[in-house]
Write a protein that holds these residues in place. Structure first.
Motif, PDB file in Angstrom:
ATOM      1  N   SER A 171       0.915  -1.342   0.059  1.00 57.67           N
ATOM      2  CA  SER A 171       0.202   0.170  -0.035  1.00 57.67           C
ATOM      3  C   SER A 171       0.751   1.190  -0.389  1.00 57.67           C
ATOM      4  CB  SER A 171      -0.826  -0.739   1.032  1.00 57.67           C
ATOM      5  OG  SER A 171      -1.698  -1.094   1.180  1.00 57.67           O
ATOM      6  N   LYS A 172       2.183   1.067   0.716  1.00 59.62           N
ATOM      7  CA  LYS A 172       3.004   2.430   1.004  1.00 59.62           C
ATOM      8  C   LYS A 172       3.527   3.050  -0.634  1.00 59.62           C
ATOM      9  CE  LYS A 172       6.734   4.224   3.109  1.00 59.62           C
ATOM     10  NZ  LYS A 172       7.899   3.748   4.071  1.00 59.62           N
ATOM     11  N   SER A 173       4.254   1.598  -1.408  1.00 60.91           N
ATOM     12  CA  SER A 173       4.242   1.777  -2.720  1.00 60.91           C
ATOM     13  C   SER A 173       3.320   2.269  -3.609  1.00 60.91           C
ATOM     14  CB  SER A 173       5.140  -0.137  -2.882  1.00 60.91           C
ATOM     15  OG  SER A 173       6.099  -0.375  -2.147  1.00 60.91           O
ATOM     16  N   ARG A 174       2.138   1.176  -3.408  1.00 60.70           N
ATOM     17  CA  ARG A 174       0.867   2.296  -4.315  1.00 60.70           C
ATOM     18  C   ARG A 174       0.659   3.746  -4.248  1.00 60.70           C
ATOM     19  NH1 ARG A 174      -3.608  -0.257  -6.424  1.00 60.70           N
ATOM     20  NH2 ARG A 174      -2.468  -2.631  -5.937  1.00 60.70           N
ATOM     21  N   GLN A 175       0.745   3.912  -2.518  1.00 60.21           N
ATOM     22  CA  GLN A 175       0.062   5.032  -2.377  1.00 60.21           C
ATOM     23  C   GLN A 175       1.829   6.340  -3.224  1.00 60.21           C
ATOM     24  OE1 GLN A 175      -2.501   5.985  -1.116  1.00 60.21           O
ATOM     25  NE2 GLN A 175      -1.880   8.076  -1.893  1.00 60.21           N
ATOM     26  N   LYS A 176       2.703   5.845  -2.883  1.00 62.50           N
ATOM     27  CA  LYS A 176       3.640   7.008  -3.162  1.00 62.50           C
ATOM     28  C   LYS A 176       4.630   7.291  -4.980  1.00 62.50           C
ATOM     29  CE  LYS A 176       9.517   7.022  -3.304  1.00 62.50           C
ATOM     30  NZ  LYS A 176      10.244   6.284  -3.492  1.00 62.50           N
ATOM     31  N   ILE A 177       3.040   6.213  -5.299  1.00 67.26           N
ATOM     32  CA  ILE A 177       2.851   6.342  -6.827  1.00 67.26           C
ATOM     33  C   ILE A 177       1.586   7.307  -7.466  1.00 67.26           C
ATOM     34  CG2 ILE A 177       1.962   5.271  -9.004  1.00 67.26           C
ATOM     35  CD1 ILE A 177       3.498   2.727  -8.635  1.00 67.26           C
ATOM     36  N   TYR A 178       0.543   6.869  -6.637  1.00 64.56           N
ATOM     37  CA  TYR A 178      -0.144   7.809  -6.499  1.00 64.56           C
ATOM     38  C   TYR A 178       0.566   9.625  -6.154  1.00 64.56           C
ATOM     39  CZ  TYR A 178      -3.709   3.484  -6.496  1.00 64.56           C
ATOM     40  OH  TYR A 178      -3.876   2.710  -7.215  1.00 64.56           O
ATOM     41  N   ASP A 179       0.811   9.797  -5.322  1.00 64.43           N
ATOM     42  CA  ASP A 179       1.554  11.475  -4.732  1.00 64.43           C
ATOM     43  C   ASP A 179       2.038  11.578  -5.656  1.00 64.43           C
ATOM     44  OD1 ASP A 179      -0.167  10.683  -2.598  1.00 64.43           O
ATOM     45  OD2 ASP A 179       1.472  10.455  -1.396  1.00 64.43           O
ATOM     46  N   SER A 180       3.321  11.195  -6.616  1.00 67.46           N
ATOM     47  CA  SER A 180       4.302  12.007  -7.462  1.00 67.46           C
ATOM     48  C   SER A 180       3.454  12.544  -8.382  1.00 67.46           C
ATOM     49  CB  SER A 180       4.553  10.516  -8.067  1.00 67.46           C
ATOM     50  OG  SER A 180       3.754   9.762  -9.304  1.00 67.46           O
ATOM     51  N   MET A 185       5.174   5.510 -12.123  1.00 67.18           N
ATOM     52  CA  MET A 185       6.269   4.215 -11.683  1.00 67.18           C
ATOM     53  C   MET A 185       7.531   3.354 -13.250  1.00 67.18           C
ATOM     54  SD  MET A 185       7.647   1.978  -9.151  1.00 67.18           S
ATOM     55  CE  MET A 185       7.403   2.746  -7.803  1.00 67.18           C
ATOM     56  N   PHE A 186       8.344   4.611 -13.096  1.00 69.80           N
ATOM     57  CA  PHE A 186       9.259   4.106 -14.300  1.00 69.80           C
ATOM     58  C   PHE A 186      10.347   3.938 -14.329  1.00 69.80           C
ATOM     59  CE2 PHE A 186      10.982   6.145 -18.618  1.00 69.80           C
ATOM     60  CZ  PHE A 186      10.889   5.217 -19.550  1.00 69.80           C
ATOM     61  N   GLU A 327      -5.478   4.507 -11.471  1.00 68.34           N
ATOM     62  CA  GLU A 327      -4.849   6.099 -11.130  1.00 68.34           C
ATOM     63  C   GLU A 327      -3.328   5.844 -10.375  1.00 68.34           C
ATOM     64  OE1 GLU A 327      -7.294   5.898  -6.821  1.00 68.34           O
ATOM     65  OE2 GLU A 327      -8.613   7.061  -7.927  1.00 68.34           O
ATOM     66  N   GLY A 328      -3.102   5.076 -11.700  1.00 65.28           N
ATOM     67  CA  GLY A 328      -1.545   4.842 -11.598  1.00 65.28           C
ATOM     68  C   GLY A 328      -0.809   4.124 -11.968  1.00 65.28           C
ATOM     69  N   ILE A 329       0.405   4.245 -13.314  1.00 64.99           N
ATOM     70  CA  ILE A 329       0.949   2.293 -13.755  1.00 64.99           C
ATOM     71  C   ILE A 329       2.675   2.721 -13.149  1.00 64.99           C
ATOM     72  CG2 ILE A 329       1.425   2.741 -15.992  1.00 64.99           C
ATOM     73  CD1 ILE A 329      -1.476   3.288 -16.006  1.00 64.99           C
ATOM     74  N   ILE A 330       2.380   1.387 -12.930  1.00 64.59           N
ATOM     75  CA  ILE A 330       4.104   1.135 -12.879  1.00 64.59           C
ATOM     76  C   ILE A 330       4.061   0.487 -14.451  1.00 64.59           C
ATOM     77  CG2 ILE A 330       5.924  -0.508 -12.726  1.00 64.59           C
ATOM     78  CD1 ILE A 330       3.449  -1.123 -10.078  1.00 64.59           C
ATOM     79  N   LEU A 331       5.098   1.020 -14.668  1.00 65.26           N
ATOM     80  CA  LEU A 331       6.118   0.599 -16.582  1.00 65.26           C
ATOM     81  C   LEU A 331       7.635  -0.143 -16.802  1.00 65.26           C
ATOM     82  CD1 LEU A 331       5.674   0.281 -19.103  1.00 65.26           C
ATOM     83  CD2 LEU A 331       5.522   2.196 -19.608  1.00 65.26           C
TER      84      LEU A 331
END
Length: 372
Positions: A171-180, A185-186, A327-331
Motif C-alpha cells: 500500500s505504501k508503494s502504491r500511495q507513493k505512485i499516486y502521490d508522484s 513509476m518508470f 490512478e497509477g501506472i507501473i512501467l
C-alpha cells in the motif's frame, strides 16, 4: 464468517453428511443474490452466505488444538470452511463453468489434515458447493454439492496444475505512485533491449501477435508517452477482472497504433503483446498475478533476439476498486520489478475442470448431491 468454521471437525466422521448438507442448503433456492461483477467479491459473499446458512444448524464437534495437524505449509489448499471441509463456488453465465481448485490436486489422496488418532482428511474429501445465480433475476436457481471423485467420473480429470506467480505491491508503494507528479513509476529498457528499440514512432508493420523484430520495438519511454500517460484517469470495463484486463489490452493496442478490430481474440499468452514485448496487467489489490512466467527468474522468451523475462516490459495499471479508474501506472522491464517490489515466495497453482452449464439448468430449483 464465523471463526469457528476455521477449526477442523473432531473427526472426519463428525462432518455433516452430504444428504444433510443438501437439506440444510435448500433455503438458498430463490434467495436474492446481488452480483457485483467482481469475482473475488461475489465469491466471498457466496461463501459468507453458505456459512451463515449452516450456522442455523449444529456444528460438528471441534477438534482439540493438540489433536490435529494442518499438513500443507501456510495452510495452502485447505478449504475455506474447514469445519465442514467445504469449498464454495459461484456460477453465473456461459456455456460451461470453469471450476478452479487452488493449491491441491482435487481427487488425490494427499493429506490436508492429520489427526493424532490416525484419521485424516485428504484432498478427495473436500466437498464442493457450487451456487448458480441467474444474472437476469439476481437469484439463486440451483445448488450442486459435489465430491472430487464425482467430478472426475462425470466430467473427466482435472487439468494439470497451472503455476501462478505473484508480485506484491505494498500500500505504501502504491500511495507513493499516486502521490508522484505524473502518477507513473518508470524504468528504462534493459541494456540488452536498448540495442533493438526505436525512439521515434512508426505505425506497426506487423500484427500484435507476431514475434518482435529489431528496430520495430518501441522504446519504453515512447510507450510511456504514448500509452502510460494517456491511461491515467481511464475507466475500465468493470464486469470482471478478466474483462477489465482485456479492456486495458485493447486500449493499449489502440494507443500503440494497432487496429483494435483485429484483437477480438486477444493473444492470451506471454507476453500479451509479443510484437512489442509488452505484458499488460490490471490490479486493484496488493498482489499482481503474473501467470506462468515471472521476472523473478530469468527465462528465455525469444531465442532469436535473446530476449528473456528480464527484458519483457510490464505495464501494470493500478485501478481504484470502487470506480475502476486507473490512478497509477507501473512501467518497467522485468529485471527492475524485484528491486522495488516483493515476489510471493511460495508459488500458488490451480487445477481446472470445465463443467457444462446444462447441468445447472437441468437441476434448476433444486439442491442436489453428485447428480446423475
Amino acid at each position: 464468517m464465523n471463526n469457528l468454521f476455521k477449526i477442523p471437525a473432531r473427526s472426519p466422521h463428525s462432518l455433516t453428511s452430504l444428504t444433510e448438507l443438501e437439506s440444510r442448503l435448500r433455503s438458498l433456492i430463490g434467495l436474492e443474490f446481488k452480483l457485483t461483477g467482481k469475482s473475488r467479491t461475489d465469491g466471498s459473499n457466496n461463501r459468507k452466505l453458505i456459512a451463515k446458512t449452516l450456522e442455523d444448524y449444529p456444528f460438528p464437534e471441534p477438534a482439540f488444538d493438540d489433536a490435529y495437524e494442518i499438513v500443507p505449509p501456510k495452510k495452502k489448499g485447505i478449504p475455506k470452511i474447514v469445519r465442514e471441509f467445504i469449498d464454495t463456488y459461484i456460477v453465473t453465465s456461459g456455456k460451461s463453468y470453469n471450476l478452479q481448485v487452488w493449491n491441491r490436486i482435487p481427487a488425490s489422496q494427499t493429506l490436508l489434515i492429520k489427526y493424532e488418532s490416525g484419521e485424516s482428511l485428504k484432498c478427495n474429501d473436500v466437498r464442493f458447493v457450487m451456487t448458480k445465480v441467474d444474472i437476469e433475476t439476481q437469484k439463486i436457481s440451483c445448488v450442486i454439492i459435489a465430491t472430487p471423485g464425482y467430478i472426475v467420473a462425470k466430467f473427466g480429470a482435472f487439468g494439470k496444475p497451472t503455476i501462478k506467480h505473484q508480485l506484491l505491491i505494498s500500500s505504501k508503494s502504491r500511495q507513493k505512485i499516486y502521490d508522484s507528479e505524473d502518477k507513473i513509476m518508470f524504468f528504462q529498457d534493459s541494456k540488452k533491449l536498448s540495442y533493438l528499440i526505436r525512439h521515434d514512432f512508426e505505425p506497426p508493420k506487423s500484427n500484435m501477435v507476431e514475434e518482435a523484430k529489431s528496430n520495430e520495438i518501441l522504446a519504453i519511454d515512447l510507450i510511456k508517452k504514448m500509452v502510460a500517460e494517456k491511461l491515467i484517469g481511464f475507466k475500465l470495463a468493470a464486469d470482471s477482472t478478466k474483462n477489465r484486463g482485456q479492456s486495458l489490452e485493447r486500449k493499449v493496442l489502440e494507443l500503440l497504433g494497432y487496429d483494435p478490430s483485429n484483437s477480438d481474440l486477444l493473444y492470451g499468452a506471454y507476453p500479451d503483446i509479443p510484437n512489442q514485448l509488452l505484458e499488460v496487467k490490471v490490479q486493484d489489490a496488493q498482489t499482481v498475478d503474473l501467470g506462468k512466467f515471472s521476472p523473478e527468474k530469468e527465462e528465455s522468451i525469444n531465442a532469436e533476439l535473446n530476449i528473456t523475462t528480464f527484458d519483457i516490459r510490464y505495464l501494470i495499471a493500478l485501478t481504484n476498486p470502487n470506480t475502476e479508474i486507473i490512478e497509477g501506472i507501473i512501467l518497467s522491464p522485468g529485471e527492475k520489478l524485484g528491486e522495488v517490489f516483493s515476489y510471493v515466495s511460495d508459488q500458488s497453482y490451480k487445477c481446472q475442470r470445465s463443467i457444462p452449464m446444462d447441468i445447472f439448468e437441468k437441476y434448476r430449483g433444486l439442491v442436489v448431491v453428485n447428480p446423475d
